[in-house]
Design an enzyme around this catalytic site. Structure first.
Site, PDB file in Angstrom:
ATOM      1  CB  THR A 104      -0.949   0.010   1.217  1.00  0.00           C
ATOM      2  OG1 THR A 104      -1.735   1.208   1.191  1.00  0.00           O
ATOM      3  CG2 THR A 104      -0.186  -0.051   2.526  1.00  0.00           C
ATOM      4  CG  HIS A 151       5.065 -11.525  16.867  1.00  0.00           C
ATOM      5  ND1 HIS A 151       6.004 -12.473  16.538  1.00  0.00           N
ATOM      6  CD2 HIS A 151       5.692 -10.678  17.737  1.00  0.00           C
ATOM      7  CE1 HIS A 151       7.138 -12.224  17.172  1.00  0.00           C
ATOM      8  NE2 HIS A 151       6.971 -11.136  17.903  1.00  0.00           N
TER       9      HIS A 151
END
Length: 527
Positions: free
Chosen positions: A446, A498
């Site tokens: 993006t 994560h």
């Protein structure tokens, strides 16, 4: 010799289709690449064209019946066989010829209503929505009750949570009744309106002497400029907003077929001039704040379905992923010098501008190959490793943020990347992106820098596990070899899940992108 008419190869996610409309009946003559039958799947409507010129023989799968990928739907006899059969019929006794000609005329008359004959009332239905789309919202009626329209002319747009679907006129005629108003929801294949076929002056005049008794020019070639386009090719050109003059026809007499257009779309050789996207920021003008009246005015408007979906996905991403963001900065000097040196030559050779996004896509592709965990996704308690790189590019449109996907970026050249991104941007702003163009993807980029963002924290695009945020290039004083120099710098942000990616791998992945961009010869030379 008869040739089989086969259904196209369906995508892996499509098990079967339904024969929606036969545009030709047994005995009708057809030209090569002329539209014969439409097959409706749960995602798109597929067109099947004639593999050769001749006469339609037996229809093996009727309208409304289901068919599988590459199933035989019917057959076409060659033109020679057709002419011989006509010759034989002429040699038959005159009495027999006359007696047989009447039933033929009757069958032709009976077939007219099926094609949308004059005065027939037809239902205008919503398209078949994909499995992941439960319902849609009628966004805009482009025709009013009593207004005449041509066949395949846009009547109404339906906004789903992914794309805007267009519904066109089933024949030439008049819109007689609207059953679902703007703003109301509708389900897959719901009846939206009633349509009177041939009730307007737009309908073709009746004639008994013509062999082409169709209610419109759907199955006829059309000459545009110095190009002759098949009907299926004509529709595909409009969908992809292509430059007709750049198409190369391989059919008879230079005729442009659907396959020619598909090849041009894949190779990006027929995209319109890239000069127009420069005016893209002006597209935001219609979103200016509405004029209010009174001292403390307020205005309440319903959130669009696409905006609702965007909001839901963003909240879900934050609630379900253990999302962290790591930052770095990249010196854009090498890329900018390379771009400055070759941008004019690049545009002349490839007919598209050399931007920055192509460098980032190629750098990310190389980094994804080095760090397969970043290219993976999470499916429940499973980890799915992808042996390919499909990179989504976030594109801003009036209806919201959409993420079309570049497929197999490892095999794409820099020019292919730039052309495809320009095409996606144009179609996104026009609401022409297809669902298949936005599905999948193993990684997303993006670019908030186009709007002036200096730093941001991008949000994941589930089920992907990482997303790269680009930002504004800004000159800053940097220490280089013990001296302070001014360099064009860009902050990079990598948000990652994560649960899947360790901090060490995320940091090294971002450093790999930084190194590749600061020395672009490395990924251009694959070293």
């Amino acid at each position: 010799m008869a040739i089989d008419i086969k259904a196209p190869s369906f995508p892996e996610s499509v098990a079967e289709g339904t024969v929606a409309t036969w545009h030709k009946q047994p005995g009708d003559s057809v030209e090569r690449d002329e539209l014969i039958v439409e097959i409706e799947t749960d995602k798109v409507v597929l067109e099947v064209v004639a593999p050769q010129a001749g006469t339609l023989g037996e229809i093996k799968v009727q309208e409304g019946d289901t068919c599988e990928s590459e199933q035989v739907l019917g057959s076409i006899g060659d033109a020679a066989a057709s002419s011989e059969s006509k010759k034989d019929s002429k040699e038959a006794p005159a009495a027999d010829s006359k007696s047989e000609s009447k039933p033929a005329a009757d069958s032709k008359a009976e077939s007219k209503p099926a094609a949308g004959g004059k005065g027939e009332t037809l239902e205008v239905k919503a398209p078949s929505f994909p499995e992941s789309v439960a319902e849609g919202t009628v966004a805009t009626w482009h025709k009013k009750v009593g207004e005449a329209c041509e066949r395949d002319e846009l009547i109404v747009e339906i906004e789903t949570d992914k794309v805007v679907l267009e519904v066109v006129a089933p024949a030439a005629g008049t819109l007689s009744e609207i059953k679902v108003q703007e703003g109301d929801t509708c389900e897959s294949e719901a009846v939206l309106a009633l349509f009177s076929a041939g009730a307007s002056g737009a309908a073709a005049p009746e004639t008994d002497s013509s062999d082409n008794d169709s209610a419109s020019d759907e199955g006829k070639d059309e000459k545009v400029g110095d190009k002759i386009l098949a009907p299926a090719a004509r529709k595909m050109v409009a969908e992809h907003d292509l430059d007709i003059n750049k198409l190369v026809g391989t059919g008879k007499g230079g005729r442009v077929s659907k396959e020619d257009v598909a090849k041009a779309v894949k190779e990006g050789t027929a995209a319109k001039s890239a000069a127009k996207p420069a005016a893209a920021p002006k597209a935001a003008a219609p979103k200016a704040a509405p004029a209010f009246e009174g001292e403390r005015p307020e205005k309440r408007v319903p959130m669009s379905r696409m905006r609702q979906t965007i909001a839901k996905r963003l909240v879900t991403a934050q609630q379900t992923a253990a999302m962290l963001t790591t930052y770095n900065e990249v010196d854009m000097t090498a890329v900018m010098e390379l771009r400055k040196q070759y941008k004019d030559t690049f545009q002349k050779v490839h007919d598209t501008k050399l931007g920055f996004m192509g460098f980032f896509v190629k750098a990310c592709t190389e980094a994804l190959k080095r760090f397969p965990d970043v290219n993976a996704s999470i499916d429940g308690t499973d980890i799915v490793y992808h042996g390919y790189q499909d990179i989504g590019i976030a594109v801003s449109s009036d209806r919201g943020l959409v993420v079309p996907v570049l497929r197999d970026t490892d095999s794409m050249k820099l020019a292919d990347v730039e052309k495809t991104i320009v095409g996606y941007g144009q179609r996104a702003r026009a609401g022409k992106l297809g669902i298949d163009e936005m599905q999948g993807g193993t990684f997303t980029i993006t670019n908030g820098g186009t709007f002036g963002s200096l730093m941001s924290t991008p949000i994941l695009n589930p089920p992907q596990t990482a997303i790269l945020g680009m930002h504004k290039i800004q000159e800053r004083p940097m220490a280089v070899n013990g001296q302070v120099v001014i360099r064009p710098m860009m902050y990079l942000a990598l948000s990652y899940d994560h649960r899947m990616i360790d901090g060490k791998d995320a940091v090294q992945f971002l450093v790999a992108i930084k190194d590749l961009l600061e020395d672009p010869a490395r990924f251009l030379l694959d070293v």
